[in-house]
Design a protein around this motif. Structure first.
Motif, PDB file in Angstrom:
ATOM      1  N   ARG A  70       0.824  -1.207   0.000  1.00 47.65           N
ATOM      2  CA  ARG A  70       0.000   0.000   0.000  1.00 47.65           C
ATOM      3  C   ARG A  70       0.860   1.259   0.000  1.00 47.65           C
ATOM      4  N   LEU A  71       1.980   1.220   0.702  1.00 45.90           N
ATOM      5  CA  LEU A  71       2.901   2.359   0.638  1.00 45.90           C
ATOM      6  C   LEU A  71       3.541   2.460  -0.739  1.00 45.90           C
ATOM      7  N   ALA A  72       3.865   1.315  -1.333  1.00 48.06           N
ATOM      8  CA  ALA A  72       4.469   1.326  -2.664  1.00 48.06           C
ATOM      9  C   ALA A  72       3.532   1.950  -3.687  1.00 48.06           C
ATOM     10  N   ALA A  73       2.238   1.758  -3.514  1.00 51.14           N
ATOM     11  CA  ALA A  73       1.275   2.311  -4.457  1.00 51.14           C
ATOM     12  C   ALA A  73       1.271   3.833  -4.455  1.00 51.14           C
ATOM     13  N   SER A  74       1.663   4.436  -3.328  1.00 58.43           N
ATOM     14  CA  SER A  74       1.652   5.894  -3.244  1.00 58.43           C
ATOM     15  C   SER A  74       3.042   6.511  -3.277  1.00 58.43           C
ATOM     16  N   LEU A  75       4.038   5.797  -2.741  1.00 51.84           N
ATOM     17  CA  LEU A  75       5.387   6.356  -2.631  1.00 51.84           C
ATOM     18  C   LEU A  75       6.337   5.845  -3.707  1.00 51.84           C
ATOM     19  N   GLY A  76       5.996   4.709  -4.313  1.00 50.48           N
ATOM     20  CA  GLY A  76       6.932   4.038  -5.204  1.00 50.48           C
ATOM     21  C   GLY A  76       7.614   2.888  -4.490  1.00 50.48           C
ATOM     22  N   LEU A 123       2.739   7.951   7.795  1.00 58.20           N
ATOM     23  CA  LEU A 123       4.075   8.526   7.937  1.00 58.20           C
ATOM     24  C   LEU A 123       4.038   9.835   8.708  1.00 58.20           C
ATOM     25  N   VAL A 124       2.962  10.607   8.535  1.00 56.65           N
ATOM     26  CA  VAL A 124       2.825  11.862   9.282  1.00 56.65           C
ATOM     27  C   VAL A 124       2.696  11.544  10.770  1.00 56.65           C
ATOM     28  N   ARG A 125       1.847  10.590  11.095  1.00 54.39           N
ATOM     29  CA  ARG A 125       1.681  10.171  12.483  1.00 54.39           C
ATOM     30  C   ARG A 125       2.991   9.618  13.037  1.00 54.39           C
ATOM     31  N   LEU A 126       3.698   8.868  12.218  1.00 51.65           N
ATOM     32  CA  LEU A 126       4.965   8.282  12.635  1.00 51.65           C
ATOM     33  C   LEU A 126       5.992   9.359  12.956  1.00 51.65           C
ATOM     34  N   ALA A 127       6.072  10.378  12.103  1.00 47.53           N
ATOM     35  CA  ALA A 127       7.019  11.464  12.336  1.00 47.53           C
ATOM     36  C   ALA A 127       6.743  12.155  13.668  1.00 47.53           C
ATOM     37  N   THR A 128       5.477  12.284  14.010  1.00 50.53           N
ATOM     38  CA  THR A 128       5.111  12.909  15.285  1.00 50.53           C
ATOM     39  C   THR A 128       5.416  11.985  16.458  1.00 50.53           C
ATOM     40  N   ALA A 142      10.914   9.137   7.537  1.00 46.68           N
ATOM     41  CA  ALA A 142       9.503   9.498   7.451  1.00 46.68           C
ATOM     42  C   ALA A 142       9.335  10.990   7.191  1.00 46.68           C
ATOM     43  N   CYS A 143      10.100  11.810   7.891  1.00 46.77           N
ATOM     44  CA  CYS A 143      10.027  13.259   7.685  1.00 46.77           C
ATOM     45  C   CYS A 143      10.415  13.626   6.264  1.00 46.77           C
ATOM     46  N   ASP A 144      11.449  12.978   5.749  1.00 50.32           N
ATOM     47  CA  ASP A 144      11.909  13.258   4.390  1.00 50.32           C
ATOM     48  C   ASP A 144      10.830  12.913   3.372  1.00 50.32           C
ATOM     49  N   LEU A 145      10.188  11.769   3.526  1.00 52.39           N
ATOM     50  CA  LEU A 145       9.165  11.353   2.576  1.00 52.39           C
ATOM     51  C   LEU A 145       7.924  12.233   2.677  1.00 52.39           C
ATOM     52  N   VAL A 146       7.581  12.657   3.891  1.00 50.99           N
ATOM     53  CA  VAL A 146       6.439  13.552   4.050  1.00 50.99           C
ATOM     54  C   VAL A 146       6.725  14.894   3.388  1.00 50.99           C
ATOM     55  N   GLN A 147       7.936  15.390   3.561  1.00 48.11           N
ATOM     56  CA  GLN A 147       8.294  16.691   3.003  1.00 48.11           C
ATOM     57  C   GLN A 147       8.408  16.678   1.489  1.00 48.11           C
ATOM     58  N   GLN A 148       8.534  15.511   0.909  1.00 48.01           N
ATOM     59  CA  GLN A 148       8.612  15.424  -0.547  1.00 48.01           C
ATOM     60  C   GLN A 148       7.300  15.760  -1.218  1.00 48.01           C
ATOM     61  N   GLY A 149       6.231  15.813  -0.422  1.00 45.03           N
ATOM     62  CA  GLY A 149       4.966  16.254  -0.977  1.00 45.03           C
ATOM     63  C   GLY A 149       4.024  15.131  -1.311  1.00 45.03           C
ATOM     64  N   GLN A 150       3.255  15.309  -2.379  1.00 45.00           N
ATOM     65  CA  GLN A 150       2.198  14.396  -2.728  1.00 45.00           C
ATOM     66  C   GLN A 150       2.751  13.031  -3.111  1.00 45.00           C
ATOM     67  N   PRO A 151       2.010  11.935  -2.791  1.00 47.08           N
ATOM     68  CA  PRO A 151       2.437  10.598  -3.175  1.00 47.08           C
ATOM     69  C   PRO A 151       2.557  10.482  -4.686  1.00 47.08           C
ATOM     70  N   ARG A 152       3.494   9.647  -5.112  1.00 44.21           N
ATOM     71  CA  ARG A 152       3.665   9.407  -6.535  1.00 44.21           C
ATOM     72  C   ARG A 152       2.793   8.276  -7.010  1.00 44.21           C
ATOM     73  N   GLU A 153       2.668   8.122  -8.341  1.00 50.89           N
ATOM     74  CA  GLU A 153       1.838   7.073  -8.895  1.00 50.89           C
ATOM     75  C   GLU A 153       2.461   5.714  -8.639  1.00 50.89           C
ATOM     76  N   ALA A 154       1.597   4.707  -8.561  1.00 46.41           N
ATOM     77  CA  ALA A 154       2.054   3.345  -8.302  1.00 46.41           C
ATOM     78  C   ALA A 154       3.082   2.925  -9.338  1.00 46.41           C
ATOM     79  N   GLY A 155       4.120   2.252  -8.868  1.00 46.69           N
ATOM     80  CA  GLY A 155       5.121   1.697  -9.772  1.00 46.69           C
ATOM     81  C   GLY A 155       6.250   2.653 -10.097  1.00 46.69           C
TER      82      GLY A 155
END
Length: 232
Positions: A21-27, A195-200, A217-230
């Protein structure tokens, strides 16, 4: 007094398999990095555990890999791969095998709940002294941790990976004649929003593996919107 064993039920992080599920949004690459950092946190807890530790990889072929994970704690660590089946069936098989080996009080964790603290583990151990089973529910309806002094009832028919699991598991244990203690809710890491909850949650945690995960987690949150799957 019978020692309490910690059982880490885990998968080997690998590209394309880790945290779907994370891969679908983050890569896939970012999801694998998160999976590796999450596993490091669970291993940090296992390394600090005052008692036997069991690492239970998802596949027998990962036995050698699992055997490399806690070299400093090798004398207290056993490797017991999971068998086939759904998660409930695999837990039943694993539980029977570990009890056959002489382990009696077992605390099961996965590798996706890094907000667990020594205070949480102490609460589990204390509750286990007065109850047959102890559950720490997850806020999404699942469970973060499950412990028992007795063999689990049949778990294969429970609604795994749904919001009904926690309640169904507690009901299943009670129907099997076990007393159940339910602790405060925790959370696991499955979705981008976690990830936002985790950073906190880890902001003030000084444990080394948690510091690494917090930074990631902070780095990935700061990168902005999730990317497309794959995409990476």
């Amino acid at each position: 007094m019978t020692e309490i064993a910690l059982v880490l039920v885990c998968k080997r992080p690998s590209s394309g398999l880790a945290k779907q599920r994370l891969a679908a949004s983050l890569g896939r690459e970012a999801a694998e990095r998160i999976a590796e950092a999450l596993l490091a946190c669970a291993l940090e807890d296992a390394d600090d555990w005052d008692g036997p530790v069991v690492i239970a990889p998802a596949h027998p072929s990962d036995h050698a890999w699992a055997d490399t994970l806690l070299p400093r704690s090798r004398p207290k660590v056993r490797i017991q791969p999971q068998a086939a089946g759904n998660l409930g069936q695999r837990l039943n098989g694993l539980d029977r095998e570990l009890r056959r080996m002489g382990l009696e009080q077992l605390v099961y964790i996965g590798s996706d709940a890094p907000a667990l603290t020594p205070v949480d583990y102490a609460a589990v151990n204390n509750a286990l002294s007065a109850h047959d089973s102890v559950l720490m529910p997850a806020e999404d309806g699942g469970v973060v941790l499950m412990a028992s002094r007795h063999e689990w009832p049949m778990l294969g028919g429970l609604p795994w990976s749904t919001a009904r699991l926690g309640t169904a598991l507690a009901d299943c244990c009670r129907a099997g004649g076990q007393s159940v203690a339910t602790l405060k809710h925790g959370f696991d890491v499955d979705e981008h929003g976690d990830l936002v909850r985790l950073a906190t949650a880890l902001r003030m945690d000084q444990r080394p593996a948690r510091r690494v995960l917090h930074a990631l987690a902070c780095d990935l949150v700061q990168q902005g919107q999730p990317r497309e799957a794959g995409h990476v």
